[in-house]
Scaffold this motif. Structure first.
Motif, PDB file in Angstrom:
ATOM      1  N   LEU A 112     114.451   5.951  82.274  1.00 59.83           N
ATOM      2  CA  LEU A 112     113.611   5.386  83.330  1.00 59.83           C
ATOM      3  C   LEU A 112     112.469   6.310  83.727  1.00 59.83           C
ATOM      4  CD1 LEU A 112     116.381   3.859  85.619  1.00 59.83           C
ATOM      5  CD2 LEU A 112     114.976   2.705  83.904  1.00 59.83           C
ATOM      6  N   ALA A 117     108.217   3.165  81.126  1.00 58.75           N
ATOM      7  CA  ALA A 117     109.496   2.591  81.550  1.00 58.75           C
ATOM      8  C   ALA A 117     109.300   1.503  82.581  1.00 58.75           C
ATOM      9  CB  ALA A 117     110.400   3.678  82.116  1.00 58.75           C
ATOM     10  N   LEU A 126     109.590  -1.084  89.129  1.00 62.88           N
ATOM     11  CA  LEU A 126     110.628  -1.023  88.102  1.00 62.88           C
ATOM     12  C   LEU A 126     111.528  -2.255  88.202  1.00 62.88           C
ATOM     13  CD1 LEU A 126     111.509   1.018  85.913  1.00 62.88           C
ATOM     14  CD2 LEU A 126     113.155   1.905  87.551  1.00 62.88           C
ATOM     15  N   ASP A 165     116.837  -2.475  81.424  1.00 65.94           N
ATOM     16  CA  ASP A 165     115.483  -2.448  81.969  1.00 65.94           C
ATOM     17  C   ASP A 165     114.818  -3.807  81.811  1.00 65.94           C
ATOM     18  OD1 ASP A 165     114.784  -2.652  79.309  1.00 65.94           O
ATOM     19  OD2 ASP A 165     114.011  -0.611  79.122  1.00 65.94           O
ATOM     20  N   VAL A 197     116.619   6.484  88.870  1.00 61.70           N
ATOM     21  CA  VAL A 197     115.178   6.255  88.998  1.00 61.70           C
ATOM     22  C   VAL A 197     114.481   7.568  89.318  1.00 61.70           C
ATOM     23  CG1 VAL A 197     113.420   5.080  90.362  1.00 61.70           C
ATOM     24  CG2 VAL A 197     115.462   3.847  89.643  1.00 61.70           C
TER      25      VAL A 197
END
Length: 545
Positions: A112, A117, A126, A165, A197
Motif C-alpha cells: 500500500l 497503490a 485508497l 486493493d 496504510v
C-alpha cells in the motif's frame, strides 16, 4: 552460484524476479525472521523456491517432487532444489517463531505504500475490499462446521478474512475466529488496516452484506474509514422521478451506462442507538425483462454517484482472485495437518436456541391456520345456506369448533416459554467437547507466498498489456505470462560485468515471441539484481529463425 547452462527447462521463471521484488516478500521476511538456522538452504532460497514452484503450477510442497531437483535448482542458483521433507522442515522453523502475521502486515504496508497503490483518482484515496473466504476441510480432525456458499450446506471448514486493493490484488489475510461474522472481523481489523496504510489517507472499505451493521458503519466513520456496501433487508423503492441516466468511463476506457438515484437514508441502530444517516445510490436494473432497484450505501458524499456504483461493482475483482487462486495457487489446500484443542470455555451460539425458535415459528403458523379454520367454521354455523334451518351455536358446539385453536394456542405458549428459557450461548466444551482448530501459522506463511505469486503474475500480465504490442493482451495476458514463465532458455552469468543473462527459447508463434521480446526489454530496464547476489538480470529471447 550460477554456471553457464543451455536449455534450462525452467529458465522462464526468472522473468518473475522484478515483479517479485516489488511484492516485498523477501525484504519483509528478512526484517521479520532475519535468517534461518545454519543449513544448506537459507531464508530467501526457501521463499523464492515456494513462489517459483507456485508459478510453475505446483503450489503445494508435495509438488516439488514433480520437478527434477536439478532443473529447479538451476533457477535457484543451487546444485539442486530442496526436497519435500526439507521444505516442510524449513517452513516449520519459521512457523515455530509465530511471526507470520508480522510478515503479512509488513507486505501489506509495502504494497500500500508503493507508488501507484492508490486509485486512478487521487481525490478518491485508497480503496480496499474485505471479504471472507471459507476453506473446506476434508480430514479426520473434529473441526467446527461453517456454511459453504458454494456447496449450500454447512461442513467442517475454516474462515479467512481477505483484504484486497482496488484492482483486486490481495494485500492482507487474517484467520477469522470460529463463528465470527464479517462485521465482527471488520471492527477488529481497523487498527491493522490503518497501520498497513501508514498515514492518514482516506480509505474506502468495500464489503458485501455479510458486514451489514449500522453500528459498525458509525464506528468505521468515527475512526476515519469510509464505508461502501450493499443495502440489506427490505427497502422501500425510490421514487421514479429521482432517477437520471449517467455514464461512467473506467480506467480501461469502457463506458458504463446506468440509471441512478442519489438519496440520503436513516438506518436504525439496535438497542436504542438511534439512527445513522448514510448516502444511498440506487441503480435501476432492467435486466431479464424485470425492473428492480439495487441500493448501495456509503459514507462518502463527495464522489459522483457513478463512481460509487463503479467501485461497488469492482468488488467482484476480489472474487476473481479467489477463483484464480483456487485453480492455480492451491488456495484451499491443506498446507499443514496439525491441529490444537479449541478453547473449551469459549462462548458459542447454542443450536438449541435456533431449534426452539423454529418451534415457535411452526406453532405460530399452526395457530394462524387453526384460527382461519375456526373462523370459517363459526361463520358457516351462524349463516346457514338458504332453505336450511338455522343452527344454534351452543357453548358445547362453540367449544367443539374452537378446540383445535385452543390446543394450538397452548402449544404456542409452551413453545415460547421453552424458547425463553433456552440460553442463547453455551460453553464450547459443553456443546462440542474435543473440538479442534487447524494450525494457522503455517497456513499464513503459505498465504504470504501465494500473495507474492499472484501479485507477481498480475504484474507480468499488466506489463504485457501496457508495455508490449500484443494484439490479444486484454484476453490472453495471463495465459501468455504463465506460458513464458515455464519456457526453457539459457542462463549466462558474467561475473566480470556483474550480469546474469536469461535468453529464452522462442515461443510457438511469432506474435507471442515478439511480445515476450518487448517484455524482456522492459524487465531488463528495471535493473533488478538476483536475490542474495550482485548480479543484474538481463533478459533476451531467441529469434525463431
Amino acid at each position: 552460484m550460477f554456471a553457464p547452462a543451455a536449455r534450462v527447462p525452467l529458465a522462464g521463471l526468472l522473468l518473475a524476479l522484478p515483479a517479485l521484488a516489488a511484492t516485498g516478500l523477501l525484504s519483509c521476511a528478512r526484517e521479520v525472521y532475519g535468517k534461518l538456522p545454519a543449513g544448506f538452504y537459507g531464508l530467501e532460497t526457501m521463499l523464492l523456491e515456494g513462489v517459483l514452484r507456485a508459478l510453475a503450477g505446483q503450489p503445494r510442497a508435495e509438488g516439488a517432487g514433480r520437478f527434477a531437483p536439478v532443473d529447479l535448482g538451476r533457477v535457484l542458483g543451487m546444485d539442486r532444489a530442496p526436497e519435500v521433507k526439507t521444505i516442510r522442515r524449513k517452513i516449520g522453523q519459521l512457523t515455530a517463531r509465530g511471526r507470520a502475521g508480522d510478515l503479512l502486515a509488513g507486505m501489506a504496508a509495502h504494497h500500500l505504500g508503493r507508488p501507484g497503490a492508490a486509485s486512478r483518482d487521487e481525490d478518491l484515496g485508497l480503496v480496499l475490499y474485505v471479504d471472507g473466504h471459507v476453506r473446506a476441510y476434508q480430514g479426520t480432525k473434529k473441526i467446527a462446521k461453517t456454511h459453504l456458499s458454494r456447496l449450500r450446506f454447512p461442513a467442517p471448514a475454516t474462515v479467512e478474512t481477505w483484504i484486497s486493493d482496488a484492482a483486486g490484488d490481495p494485500v492482507l489475510v487474517v484467520m477469522s475466529a470460529p463463528g465470527a461474522s464479517l462485521a465482527m472481523e471488520l471492527r477488529s481489523l481497523l487498527p491493522q488496516l490503518r497501520k498497513a496504510v501508514g498515514d492518514d489517507r482516506r480509505v474506502l472499505v468495500g464489503f458485501d452484506r455479510g458486514g451489514w451493521s449500522p453500528a459498525l458503519f458509525a464506528h468505521m466513520a468515527e475512526h476515519g474509514f469510509d464505508v461502501l456496501t450493499w443495502r440489506k433487508g427490505h427497502t422501500e423503492n425510490v421514487a421514479g422521478d429521482l432517477f437520471a441516466e449517467t455514464v461512467s468511463i473506467d480506467e480501461t476506457g469502457r463506458e458504463h451506462h446506468w440509471i441512478l438515484a442519489d438519496t440520503i437514508v436513516e438506518l436504525p441502530i439496535k438497542n436504542g442507538g438511534g439512527t445513522y444517516p448514510m448516502r444511498q445510490v440506487t441503480r435501476l436494473d432492467t435486466k431479464k425483462g424485470l425492473t428492480k432497484q439495487v441500493h448501495v450505501l456509503t459514507t462518502r458524499t463527495d464522489l459522483p454517484a457513478v463512481e460509487i456504483m463503479y467501485r461497488m461493482g469492482s468488488r467482484w475483482r476480489q472474487e476473481n482472485y479467489f477463483r484464480y487462486a483456487r485453480g492455480h495457487l492451491g488456495l484451499d489446500s491443506h498446507d499443514s495437518y496439525a491441529a490444537s484443542q479449541d478453547d473449551p470455555d469459549r462462548s458459542v451460539p447454542n443450536p438449541a436456541k435456533r431449534h426452539s425458535h423454529l418451534a415457535v415459528q411452526n406453532a405460530t403458523a399452526r395457530v394462524e391456520r387453526e384460527r382461519a379454520r375456526t373462523d370459517a367454521a363459526l361463520l358457516a354455523a351462524r349463516t346457514p345456506t338458504p332453505g336450511q334451518a338455522g343452527v344454534v351455536v351452543t357453548n358445547t358446539l362453540h367449544n367443539a369448533l374452537t378446540a383445535d385453536l385452543h390446543a394450538a394456542e397452548d402449544d404456542l405458549a409452551a413453545a415460547r416459554a421453552d424458547h425463553k428459557h433456552v440460553p442463547a450461548r453455551v460453553r464450547l466444551g459443553d456443546l462440542a467437547p474435543g473440538q479442534q482448530v487447524l494450525d494457522t501459522e503455517t497456513k499464513l506463511i503459505h498465504h504470504a507466498i501465494r500473495i507474492a505469486a499472484f501479485n507477481t503474475t498480475t504484474a507480468i500480465a499488466r506489463d504485457i498489456r501496457i508495455n508490449t504490442g500484443y494484439a490479444r493482451a486484454d484476453q490472453e495476458a495471463y495465459t501468455l505470462a504463465r506460458q513464458a514463465l515455464t519456457q526453457p532458455g539459457d542462463i549466462i552469468p558474467d561475473e566480470a560485468a556483474g550480469t546474469l543473462t536469461i535468453r529464452l527459447d522462442p515461443l510457438p508463434t511469432s506474435r507471442e515471441t515478439d511480445a515476450i521480446a518487448e517484455l524482456c526489454e522492459h524487465l531488463t530496464a528495471t535493473r533488478t539484481t538476483y536475490p542474495g547476489t550482485d548480479l543484474t538480470l538481463r533478459y533476451e529471447i531467441k529469434n525463431r529463425t
